[in-house]
Design an enzyme around this catalytic site. Structure first.
Site, PDB file in Angstrom:
ATOM      1  N   SER A 190       0.873  -1.176   0.000  1.00 27.78           N
ATOM      2  CA  SER A 190       0.000   0.000   0.000  1.00 27.78           C
ATOM      3  C   SER A 190       0.906   1.220   0.000  1.00 27.78           C
ATOM      4  CB  SER A 190      -0.848   0.046   1.263  1.00 27.78           C
ATOM      5  OG  SER A 190      -0.044   0.368   2.385  1.00 27.78           O
ATOM      6  N   ASP A 191       0.389   2.384  -0.473  1.00 24.96           N
ATOM      7  CA  ASP A 191       1.128   3.592  -0.139  1.00 24.96           C
ATOM      8  C   ASP A 191       0.898   3.801   1.355  1.00 24.96           C
ATOM      9  OD1 ASP A 191       2.636   5.860  -0.028  1.00 24.96           O
ATOM     10  OD2 ASP A 191       1.707   6.823  -1.751  1.00 24.96           O
ATOM     11  N   TRP A 192       1.721   4.656   1.958  1.00 18.81           N
ATOM     12  CA  TRP A 192       1.702   4.768   3.416  1.00 18.81           C
ATOM     13  C   TRP A 192       0.365   5.363   3.891  1.00 18.81           C
ATOM     14  CZ3 TRP A 192       5.190   2.041   1.715  1.00 18.81           C
ATOM     15  CH2 TRP A 192       6.287   1.600   2.442  1.00 18.81           C
TER      16      TRP A 192
ATOM     17  N   ALA B 184      -2.546   4.302   2.909  1.00 15.07           N
ATOM     18  CA  ALA B 184      -3.521   4.395   1.813  1.00 15.07           C
ATOM     19  C   ALA B 184      -4.653   3.374   1.956  1.00 15.07           C
ATOM     20  CB  ALA B 184      -2.824   4.187   0.471  1.00 15.07           C
TER      21      ALA B 184
END
Ligand code: BGC
Length: 667
Positions: free
Chosen positions: A223-225, A227
């Site tokens: 995941s993006d941080w 997200a």
């Protein structure tokens, strides 16, 4: 190395824990059952943190490489590979297993706050440069994380807004750089924050399936941080690791699992991919050795800056003649904060070097006077000693005015407010230019800049981007002719923001309609003959090149294009040549030009080099929404070879009939 285990050997609790990170930068090791891996940010240098005894976190200084935009402006895949290899060494020294880079999001809008981290408005240039970068990092024994998948092309409201994109545009523009970069087999991909056609990118099953089934991607998806909105939904979609660890999400995930909202099959698939990832990274790193010294890496950064700075205008003032006296103005020449030469956010590198253009010019033997003319107070440019600057400008032969943006203007999580420079800087340029008939402007920024207020009042313009270590040396070498400029723009510089097809992007709350479809960057400007300040693929040299002898030979795998690039000057140089394809009478809409190949070729003074490319049938295809596939329509195609998107020098026509290629005419 620990023995590799199967997800089926783990308990459900272990698997649920495994698909969430340990903290911000590590995977879990399940009490020693698995190796643990460490991830850290790129792409323009390694950003690792340490926490001191006082509990304060600080960024550890590292080699700063030029912004990705500068790297892209080299159009040299070898530069990308070498930067990647240097970054691998940085990672090995700091015990980092995966570098969270590169980002290949297409530059749809010049104000995107992260454009400095991205390669291009063109998917092929972005994809090819990213592929080489990944090969460099992974060849050095360190993993990469290709990001941000996908359609995160503005930072405004990035956590919520949805990018509303039609299927053909997704395939031809926004997926394509990921597909090309995946040929280098990145060990991981990172999703973006936004939604894609209504679905959160962390739950974007369709996209994840596309990567895995059509791009040969065999790694894990991060995941993006922060997200992830719904961890179980993300896992069902195929998102393997949530980062950083989020207790609330984790507890909800466990409850959802118990409630039957996440099948064992889906959980196992994610857990297995995490296991595969950690073992793959450890295997890659097993024999990895640091191959360069830090000084060699800084030198690499200097060489990339030297190849990626772009000479945009020159009436002959450059290169500086040895006899001239020089005034260097503008505090960007000697910044007192590193923020002036970098973008902000997760890619922010704590650089070790100090940038000092006046000193470098003096070392090369020039008689230099420096006056900042304005000061940078962290947000604004403030006039300072403007009169002294004008006095110097009046008495010197040549003035070099250094202007730019920096981290407070170009950063993650927000977009630039304007494409223009700060008013104080524009005034400084105009006032100095009034005093000095040989004024050179050097722009330090991470994206396109609107230069309409002053471009025609000055004699030369150099776009320096955000250079990394040794950027001052590279610039001094370029200004004085020690090196011959060879960078070209990887994005169009429009005349004004209103000319950009996505200019209306901010008008609809929550929904960003990609209504311009395929018409991103030069695809739009060239198709609709909209004038620009500097076109895509453009850049000047101190040398001159001629193109000739285009040949096209049909082969089994496609058509081989060949042409000669001659250096008609007395200076050695490197020329970037670009190959575009156009369908002449298309049945469905096609932009007038699509970049399909490029080369950067070193050509010594007075000599010639032959350049060849193989265009495959696929290079003539478009994504057919009705066929749900790539289709090459029968018809006539033009192959256009040029020195920029608007400087086409050689042309040929090719016929496609039933999937077979035939050369119709050259010229
Ligand atoms: C950024 C990513 C970055 C991550 C970790 C996020 O905010 O979008 O690019 O890798 O943070 O720092």
């Amino acid at each position: 190395m620990k023995e590799k285990i199967k997800a089926s050997a783990l308990t459900a609790e272990e698997k649920l824990r495994l698909i969430c990170g340990q903290d911000g930068w590590h995977t879990v090791d399940l009490n020693g059952k698995l190796p643990q891996i460490t991830v850290s940010d790129g792409p323009v240098g390694l950003r690792t943190e340490r926490t001191g005894a006082d509990g304060k976190t600080e960024t550890i200084p590292a080699v700063a490489y030029p912004s990705v935009q500068v790297l892209a402006n080299t159009w040299n895949t070898e530069c990308a590979r070498e930067v990647g290899a240097c970054l691998a060494d940085d990672c090995i020294e700091r015990g980092v297993d995966i570098l969270l880079a590169p980002g290949v999001n297409v530059k749809r809008h010049p104000l995107n706050g992260r454009n400095f981290e991205y390669f291009s408005e063109d998917p092929v240039l972005a994809g090819e440069m990213a592929k080489a970068y990944i090969e460099g990092v992974q060849g050095g024994g360190v993993g990469t994380c290709l990001k941000h998948f996908c359609c995160n092309n503005l930072e405004y409201d990035r956590l919520h807004q949805t990018s509303d994109v039609d299927e053909r545009t997704l395939r031809e523009i926004y997926y394509l750089p990921f597909a090309i970069a995946c040929e280098a087999k990145p060990v991981s991909v990172m999703c973006s924050y936004n939604r894609v056609n209504g679905t959160y990118a962390s739950e974007y099953k369709k996209g994840f399936d596309y990567l895995r089934t059509q791009c040969g991607f065999d790694g894990a998806i991060f995941s993006d941080w922060d997200a992830v909105r719904d961890r179980a939904a993300a896992a069902r979609a195929g998102l393997d690791i949530e980062m950083p660890f989020n207790e609330k999400n984790y507890e909800k995930l466990c409850a959802d699992y118990r409630a039957g909202k996440l099948s064992d099959e889906a959980l196992d698939a994610c857990a297995q991919r995490v296991i595969d990832l950690v073992f793959r990274c450890k295997e890659m790193g097993e024999n990895a050795r640091v191959r360069t010294t830090e000084a060699e890496r800084a030198d690499m950064a200097r060489r990339v800056a030297a190849e990626g700075m772009v000479l945009l205008k020159n009436d002959g003032t450059l290169p500086l003649s040895p006899a001239v006296s020089v005034m260097v103005g503008g505090c960007y020449a000697k910044p007192d904060t590193p923020d002036m030469l970098r973008g902000g956010g997760s890619s922010c590198v704590q650089r070790k070097d100090r940038f000092d253009l006046p000193a470098r010019l003096a070392e090369l033997g020039w008689d230099v006077r420096y006056e900042g003319a304005f000061r940078y107070d962290g947000v604004n440019s403030v006039v300072q000693n403007a009169r002294t600057a004008l006095v110097y400008a009046a008495e010197r032969d040549v003035c070099i005015v250094c202007v730019g943006t920096g981290a407070p203007f170009e950063y993650e999580a927000g977009d630039r407010k304007t494409m223009r420079l700060h008013e104080v800087q524009e005034r400084a340029i105009l006032e100095i230019a009034e005093q000095c008939a040989h004024t050179v402007v050097v722009v330090f920024a991470g994206a396109a800049v609107d230069m309409s207020a002053w471009a025609d009042r000055v004699q030369a313009i150099v776009y320096a981007g955000f250079p990394g270590a040794g950027g001052d040396e590279a610039l001094a070498d370029l200004l004085t002719g020690v090196i011959n400029p060879s960078g070209k723009l990887s994005e169009t510089f429009p005349l004004s923001l209103e000319d950009v097809p996505a200019a209306n992007a901010y008008r609809c709350a929550g929904v960003t309609r990609y209504q311009e479809g395929l018409d991103v960057g030069y695809r739009y400007f060239d198709t609709y003959d909209v004038p620009v300040l500097f076109p895509f693929g453009y850049g000047l040299h101190y040398a001159s090149f001629a193109y000739s002898d285009l040949t096209c030979r049909v082969q089994e795998e496609g058509v081989e294009i060949g042409y000669t690039v001659e250096n008609t000057s007395a200076r050695d140089g490197k020329e970037i040549s670009e190959v575009y394809v156009r369908e002449c009478a298309p049945l469905v809409y096609r932009p007038k030009k699509e970049l399909k190949a490029f080369a950067k070729t070193a050509v010594p003074a007075g000599e010639s080099r032959r350049v060849t490319h193989l265009l495959a049938l696929r290079d003539f295809a478009h994504w057919s929404t009705s066929e749900d596939d790539w289709v090459v329509t029968d018809g006539v195609y033009e192959i256009a070879v040029g020195a920029s998107s608007s400087d086409i020098l050689l042309r040929a026509k090719i016929a496609v009939e039933g999937g077979r290629l035939r050369v119709l005419k050259i010229g």
